[in-house]
Structures are given as C-alpha cells and as structure tokens.
Enzyme design. Structure first.
Site, PDB file in Angstrom:
ATOM      1  CE  LYS A  15      -2.472  -0.955   3.739  1.00  0.00           C
ATOM      2  NZ  LYS A  15      -1.888  -2.233   4.188  1.00  0.00           N
ATOM      3  NE  ARG A  56      -4.874  -1.337  10.280  1.00  0.00           N
ATOM      4  CZ  ARG A  56      -3.756  -0.688  10.018  1.00  0.00           C
ATOM      5  NH1 ARG A  56      -3.786   0.430   9.329  1.00  0.00           N
ATOM      6  NH2 ARG A  56      -2.612  -1.155  10.436  1.00  0.00           N
ATOM      7  NE  ARG A  81       9.827  -5.199   5.988  1.00  0.00           N
ATOM      8  CZ  ARG A  81       8.657  -4.592   5.911  1.00  0.00           C
ATOM      9  NH1 ARG A  81       8.237  -4.094   4.771  1.00  0.00           N
ATOM     10  NH2 ARG A  81       7.892  -4.478   6.967  1.00  0.00           N
ATOM     11  NE  ARG A 105      10.331  -2.203  10.702  1.00  0.00           N
ATOM     12  CZ  ARG A 105       9.509  -1.610   9.844  1.00  0.00           C
ATOM     13  NH1 ARG A 105       9.990  -0.814   8.931  1.00  0.00           N
ATOM     14  NH2 ARG A 105       8.226  -1.819   9.893  1.00  0.00           N
ATOM     15  NE  ARG A 141       1.660  -5.169  11.226  1.00  0.00           N
ATOM     16  CZ  ARG A 141       2.680  -4.742  10.488  1.00  0.00           C
ATOM     17  NH1 ARG A 141       3.897  -5.195  10.711  1.00  0.00           N
ATOM     18  NH2 ARG A 141       2.484  -3.862   9.541  1.00  0.00           N
TER      19      ARG A 141
HETATM   20  P1  AMP Z   1       0.446   0.342   9.566  1.00  0.00           P
HETATM   21  O1  AMP Z   1       1.762   0.998   9.305  1.00  0.00           O
HETATM   22  O2  AMP Z   1      -0.701   0.979   8.827  1.00  0.00           O
HETATM   23  O3  AMP Z   1       0.483  -1.157   9.413  1.00  0.00           O
HETATM   24  O4  AMP Z   1       0.125   0.621  11.110  1.00  0.00           O
HETATM   25  C1  AMP Z   1       0.994   0.208  12.129  1.00  0.00           C
HETATM   26  C2  AMP Z   1       0.214   0.045  13.430  1.00  0.00           C
HETATM   27  O5  AMP Z   1      -0.403   1.287  13.781  1.00  0.00           O
HETATM   28  C3  AMP Z   1      -0.942  -0.944  13.361  1.00  0.00           C
HETATM   29  O6  AMP Z   1      -0.500  -2.277  13.572  1.00  0.00           O
HETATM   30  C4  AMP Z   1      -1.826  -0.445  14.496  1.00  0.00           C
HETATM   31  O7  AMP Z   1      -1.288  -0.803  15.769  1.00  0.00           O
HETATM   32  C5  AMP Z   1      -1.680   1.060  14.375  1.00  0.00           C
HETATM   33  N1  AMP Z   1      -2.713   1.650  13.484  1.00  0.00           N
HETATM   34  C6  AMP Z   1      -2.534   2.200  12.256  1.00  0.00           C
HETATM   35  N2  AMP Z   1      -3.692   2.651  11.762  1.00  0.00           N
HETATM   36  C7  AMP Z   1      -4.642   2.370  12.683  1.00  0.00           C
HETATM   37  C8  AMP Z   1      -6.043   2.574  12.745  1.00  0.00           C
HETATM   38  N3  AMP Z   1      -6.732   3.160  11.744  1.00  0.00           N
HETATM   39  N4  AMP Z   1      -6.698   2.152  13.862  1.00  0.00           N
HETATM   40  C9  AMP Z   1      -6.037   1.569  14.873  1.00  0.00           C
HETATM   41  N5  AMP Z   1      -4.726   1.342  14.870  1.00  0.00           N
HETATM   42  C10 AMP Z   1      -4.017   1.736  13.791  1.00  0.00           C
END
Ligand code: AMP
Length: 243
Positions: A35, A110, A149, A182, A193
């Site tokens: 994304k 989300r 990764r 990481r 996740r």
């Molecule tokens: P991402 O980089 O989008 O995968 O986000 C990393 C982490 O941020 C996720 O695993 C969640 O812990 C938190 N996060 C990101 N966006 C949201 C959202 N819209 N609602 C809740 N938690 C979020």
C-alpha cells in the site's frame, strides 16, 4: 466556471460541483500488500494529500507525544490502537487545507466503527469517498514478504531472505553492514497483524462493495502492473465523475 457540463439536472450547486471533482480515496489490504509503495506513486499521479495512520502514529511514538504514549503498546503487539485515540486525529487531519481537493487514506479506516465515523464526518461536509482501493495478497505471501524482510544496519537497504537474498547471509551487498530484522517484522507479530486484519478490517470490503465503490487489485502482480491498473481505474472514476 465549472470544468464540465453536468449531466441530467440542469443546475448543480457549487458544492455539488466540488463534490464531484474531489478525489477522496482509501487504500485497503493486509500489511505487506504494498500500500505504501503504491500510495507514493498515486500521490504523485493525482496530486492528492497522503495520510498514512501508521506513519502518523510512528512519528508520535518517536516524539513521545500523548498520542504516541497511548498508541505505543498496541502497535508493538500488532493490535489496533483504540478508536477513541485514532478517529479524532484522522478526521481532523482530512479537514486540513492540503486535503481540500482530495486525499488518499492509508491505514484508516481499520474497522466498521472507523468507517462509519469517516462516512459521518464526510457527509457533514458534503464530501464523499470516490473509491476504496483493495490490494489483495494471500496470507502466506504476506508472511513471506514481511517476516523475510531484512534491513542493513547502516543505511536501511532492504532484502528478503525468500525473494531478494543478499549474496552472503546476514550481510549487505552494498555496504557490508550487518542485516537485521525489525522487531515488528517477526513472524509472530505478522501473524497477529494478519489475524487483526482478517477479523477487523476485511469486513470493510463488503461495506464498501455495498456502496459500489470497492475496486480490487491483484497485489501479487509486479509493483508496476499494480500501479498501472490502479491508475487506470482512478482515471476512469474521474472520467465518470466528470461526464
Ligand atoms: P500500519 O503501518 O498501517 O500497518 O500501522 C501500524 C500500526 O499502527 C498498526 O498495527 C496499528 O497498531 C496502528 N494503526 C494504524 N492505523 C490504525 C487505525 N486506523 N486504527 C487503529 N490502529 C491503527
């Protein structure tokens, strides 16, 4: 002067003209679907503001702000940050001037609660979502992409032990520094996740499909193929708006 002759109804108000020319998009798809990579290209193509919740939250954690303190543990565990912490932040962000002609949301909504909150907030401003872009990648491919990764310690050069191996184990081809994984790329966190995505976020596919704005893309294709397909789809969306 409007940029186009509206179809049907003779007189459209100024706000409905604005509503049709804004390009408000959301990106859906599991972690590791690409994304962020696609977003960078699309923002360049369509000149919309890019709003990535993960980036906003990671910056808040690094800076030690209130938001960061509230989000940190959930992020480390691969869980969603609570709605009351994140929704207000993102709804305020899309009111900022750079989002006036359109935005690309990556990582929000989300879950259904966040999607409802976004719908309400946009509705109050006579704004609509133009499209929900879903980049589809099977779970096992996600696990390979993320848990494989490796980053070099010195400059962050990226490798993958399954698909883009370094010449020597654990060593960067470019600068010879050690390769590390990481913490949140561990297989355990990735699987969590994914579980969270499938339980909480995947239902949004139906939510946006019912509204007729879901567009699906095969995320196992090359980056360029996925990009070409998304770009063509958005261009068509725009064209339909302007007819
Ligand atoms: P991402 O980089 O989008 O995968 O986000 C990393 C982490 O941020 C996720 O695993 C969640 O812990 C938190 N996060 C990101 N966006 C949201 C959202 N819209 N609602 C809740 N938690 C979020």
């Amino acid at each position: 002067m409007p940029r186009f002759e509206p179809r049907g109804a003779a007189a459209l108000t100024d706000s409905s003209v604005a509503l049709m020319t804004e390009l408000n998009l959301i990106l859906l798809g599991p972690p590791g679907a690409g994304k962020g990579t696609q977003a960078t290209r699309l923002v360049d193509d369509f000149k919309v503001a890019y709003v990535a919740t993960g980036d906003i939250l990671r910056a808040a954690v690094d800076q030690g702000t209130d938001l960061g303190r509230q989000a940190k543990e959930f992020m480390a565990a691969g869980e969603l940050v609570p709605d009351e912490v994140i929704i207000g932040v993102i709804l305020e962000r899309i009111e900022e001037p750079d989002c006036a002609d359109g935005f690309l949301l990556d990582g929000f909504p989300r879950n259904i609660e966040q999607a409802d909150a976004l719908d309400d907030a946009l509705g109050k401003r006579d704004r609509v979502l133009s499209g929900a872009l879903l980049i589809d990648v099977p779970d096992e491919e996600v696990v390979k992409r993320i848990s494989g990764r490796r980053l070099c310690q010195k400059a962050g050069h990226v490798y993958n032990i399954f698909s883009n191996k370094p010449k020597h184990d654990d060593m960067c081809d470019i600068d010879g520094s050690r390769l590390i994984q990481r913490e949140d790329d561990s297989e355990e966190t990735v699987r969590n996740r994914l579980r969270v995505y499938n339980e909480m976020t995947a239902p949004l596919e139906g939510f946006y499909d019912e509204r007729g704005i879901l567009k699906r893309f095969d995320g196992t294709r090359t980056e360029t193929e996925v990009h070409d397909h998304i770009r063509a789809t958005i261009a068509t969306l725009r064209l339909e708006d302007e007819l």
